[in-house]
Motif scaffolding. Structure first.
Motif, PDB file in Angstrom:
ATOM      1  N   ASP A   1       0.821  -1.207   0.000  1.00 42.02           N
ATOM      2  CA  ASP A   1       0.000   0.000   0.000  1.00 42.02           C
ATOM      3  C   ASP A   1       0.856   1.260   0.000  1.00 42.02           C
ATOM      4  OD1 ASP A   1      -2.644  -1.241   0.214  1.00 42.02           O
ATOM      5  OD2 ASP A   1      -1.949  -1.890   2.194  1.00 42.02           O
ATOM      6  N   ALA A   2       2.110   1.144   0.458  1.00 41.52           N
ATOM      7  CA  ALA A   2       2.973   2.319   0.558  1.00 41.52           C
ATOM      8  C   ALA A   2       4.428   1.866   0.639  1.00 41.52           C
ATOM      9  CB  ALA A   2       2.607   3.146   1.788  1.00 41.52           C
ATOM     10  N   LEU A   3       5.318   2.828   0.417  1.00 42.38           N
ATOM     11  CA  LEU A   3       6.761   2.585   0.529  1.00 42.38           C
ATOM     12  C   LEU A   3       7.335   3.496   1.603  1.00 42.38           C
ATOM     13  CD1 LEU A   3       9.474   1.376  -0.565  1.00 42.38           C
ATOM     14  CD2 LEU A   3       9.575   3.341  -2.098  1.00 42.38           C
ATOM     15  N   TYR A   4       8.024   2.902   2.573  1.00 39.27           N
ATOM     16  CA  TYR A   4       8.779   3.662   3.571  1.00 39.27           C
ATOM     17  C   TYR A   4      10.248   3.458   3.233  1.00 39.27           C
ATOM     18  CZ  TYR A   4      10.471   5.325   8.117  1.00 39.27           C
ATOM     19  OH  TYR A   4      11.096   6.021   9.116  1.00 39.27           O
ATOM     20  N   GLU A   5      10.949   4.551   2.930  1.00 40.30           N
ATOM     21  CA  GLU A   5      12.326   4.442   2.451  1.00 40.30           C
ATOM     22  C   GLU A   5      13.264   5.271   3.314  1.00 40.30           C
ATOM     23  OE1 GLU A   5      14.692   4.710  -1.828  1.00 40.30           O
ATOM     24  OE2 GLU A   5      12.991   6.035  -1.476  1.00 40.30           O
TER      25      GLU A   5
ATOM     26  N   ARG B   1       2.404   5.151  -8.732  1.00 43.31           N
ATOM     27  CA  ARG B   1       1.610   6.071  -7.896  1.00 43.31           C
ATOM     28  C   ARG B   1       1.545   5.602  -6.439  1.00 43.31           C
ATOM     29  NH1 ARG B   1      -0.595   9.959 -10.868  1.00 43.31           N
ATOM     30  NH2 ARG B   1      -0.923   9.597 -13.105  1.00 43.31           N
ATOM     31  N   LEU B   2       2.536   4.867  -6.013  1.00 44.26           N
ATOM     32  CA  LEU B   2       2.611   4.386  -4.635  1.00 44.26           C
ATOM     33  C   LEU B   2       2.995   5.544  -3.707  1.00 44.26           C
ATOM     34  CD1 LEU B   2       2.429   1.496  -3.287  1.00 44.26           C
ATOM     35  CD2 LEU B   2       4.940   1.510  -3.309  1.00 44.26           C
ATOM     36  N   PRO B   3       2.299   5.739  -2.589  1.00 44.10           N
ATOM     37  CA  PRO B   3       2.718   6.770  -1.626  1.00 44.10           C
ATOM     38  C   PRO B   3       4.106   6.459  -1.062  1.00 44.10           C
ATOM     39  CG  PRO B   3       0.484   6.007  -1.156  1.00 44.10           C
ATOM     40  CD  PRO B   3       1.057   5.061  -2.163  1.00 44.10           C
ATOM     41  N   VAL B   4       4.933   7.504  -0.901  1.00 40.97           N
ATOM     42  CA  VAL B   4       6.301   7.337  -0.414  1.00 40.97           C
ATOM     43  C   VAL B   4       6.529   8.217   0.803  1.00 40.97           C
ATOM     44  CG1 VAL B   4       8.762   7.622  -0.931  1.00 40.97           C
ATOM     45  CG2 VAL B   4       7.206   6.754  -2.695  1.00 40.97           C
TER      46      VAL B   4
END
Length: 375
Positions: free
Chosen positions: A70-74, A91-94
């Motif tokens: 659902d999302a990317l935490y980087e 369009r993935l939330p980052v």
């Protein structure tokens, strides 16, 4: 952070460079990557860093196709705008965690040959993320300077896992296994580098004003270790110095419990030092530099003694004051322990903040989609 996100019931897939099989005690700048950097011209080495981001992106995209997150935490790294590339494609939330302004840092310390390319990748990563998460307000100013709007900057400092140091241990019991019974223990945790200023603590051990029972316990290792040991030997205080070498993280609390005074001799102006949160949770009297990022967590004469970096003798004077005043150590230590709860500086709370930001971003995306369909 990963453990806390999982503890909240979320699935987390970690995509990262393969971990080295070299033991920590052997990994002092060895290996083919540091060797290659030394042999190549700096510009070539930096081009290889940027080229690696293409390989990293391929791995990240493959993980995305398999996991469908659902999302990317980087965690931000220079020359690696892989997360925002994935976001542009999917369009993935980052959410981008930032621990240092790497262009400024490497320009100052290691040097950069391809400054324009480095600055472009940093701006691209920071400006394209849905939220940028610097670890201090001081670091947030660097992010703002690169053109990131205030509403997309959320400061999330480092924290502590409460189960790692559940309760402070007082008295002589923690010192017995280390042979430090009856000593006033000055302690430091971390990777020892020259700029940390630990040489000033060794000098203090040899100072006539230092109490005879003072002992310096350094928990960790690093490139400054040999110089520290040689200095202690030359000053005749080698018997008042203990260096543990690398330890498993789970062993650190037992050594921290032996500290009477916890030291943060130096810190970069934007950092959120992890050791500070361990010192606070352990309820230790802390000596740290009086600078803006440190004041985000510590308050002079409330939960720490902060020293003036412009005064050469101030660091040693703060330590000696705490050596002489056990009641002050106790007062500061009790306030330090309370600080974690007051500021809610735990990884679990950090994870909840991250999830709330993701929920907010996804709600905004859904609202925008509904508005578009309505039109």
């Amino acid at each position: 952070m990963i453990a806390s996100l999982r503890g909240l019931g979320h699935e987390v897939l970690v995509v990262a460079p393969r971990q080295s099989r070299v033991e920590p005690s052997e990994s002092k700048g060895t290996g083919w990557v540091p060797w290659l950097r030394q042999k190549l011209p700096r510009a070539c080495a930096e081009l290889l860093e940027f080229g690696y981001s293409l390989y990293a992106f391929a791995r990240l995209y493959a993980a995305y196709r398999r996991f469908r997150p659902d999302a990317l935490y980087e965690r931000y790294n220079l020359y690696t705008p892989t997360g925002v590339w994935l976001a542009a494609l999917t369009r993935l939330p980052v959410l981008l965690e930032v621990n240092s302004p790497m262009v400024a840092e490497r320009s100052e310390h290691g040097g950069l040959a391809l400054t324009a390319l480095a600055d472009w990748t940093e701006r691209l990563s920071w400006r394209s993320a849905d939220y940028v998460l610097p670890v201090t307000r001081a670091l947030a100013r660097h992010v703002q300077a690169k053109g990131v709007p205030d509403e997309r900057i959320v400061v999330i400092p480092n924290g502590i896992n409460l189960s790692h140091i559940p309760e402070p241990v007082e008295g002589a019991r923690p010192k017995l296994p280390l042979g430090l019974e009856g000593k006033t223990v000055l302690g430091f945790i971390g990777f020892m580098r020259e700029w940390h200023g630990l040489d000033r603590v060794v000098e203090l051990l040899a100072h006539p004003a230092a109490p005879a029972d003072v002992h310096l316990l350094l928990v960790g290792d690093g490139p400054a270790r040999a110089a520290i040991e040689a200095q202690a030997q030359a000053l005749g205080v080698a018997d008042r110095l203990t260096i543990t070498g690398f330890l498993p993280h789970g062993d650190v609390p037992a050594y921290l419990a032996a500290f009477d005074i916890a030291l943060q001799p130096a810190a970069t102006e934007y950092a959120s030092p992890l050791k500070l949160f361990e010192y606070l949770q352990a309820g230790r009297a802390i000596v740290a530099p009086d600078q803006s990022n440190i004041r985000e967590i510590l308050t002079h004469d409330r939960n720490a003694l902060l020293f003036d970096l412009a005064e050469p003798a101030a660091f040693g004077e703060a330590i000696l004051r705490l050596c002489r005043e056990p009641a002050l150590r106790e007062r500061l230590g009790n306030a330090a322990r309370a600080t974690i709860a007051e500021l809610n500086r735990t990884w679990d709370n950090n994870a909840r903040q991250v999830v709330a930001l993701l929920d907010q971003r996804m709600e905004q995306g859904n609202a925008a989609a509904e508005t578009s369909l309505g039109r």
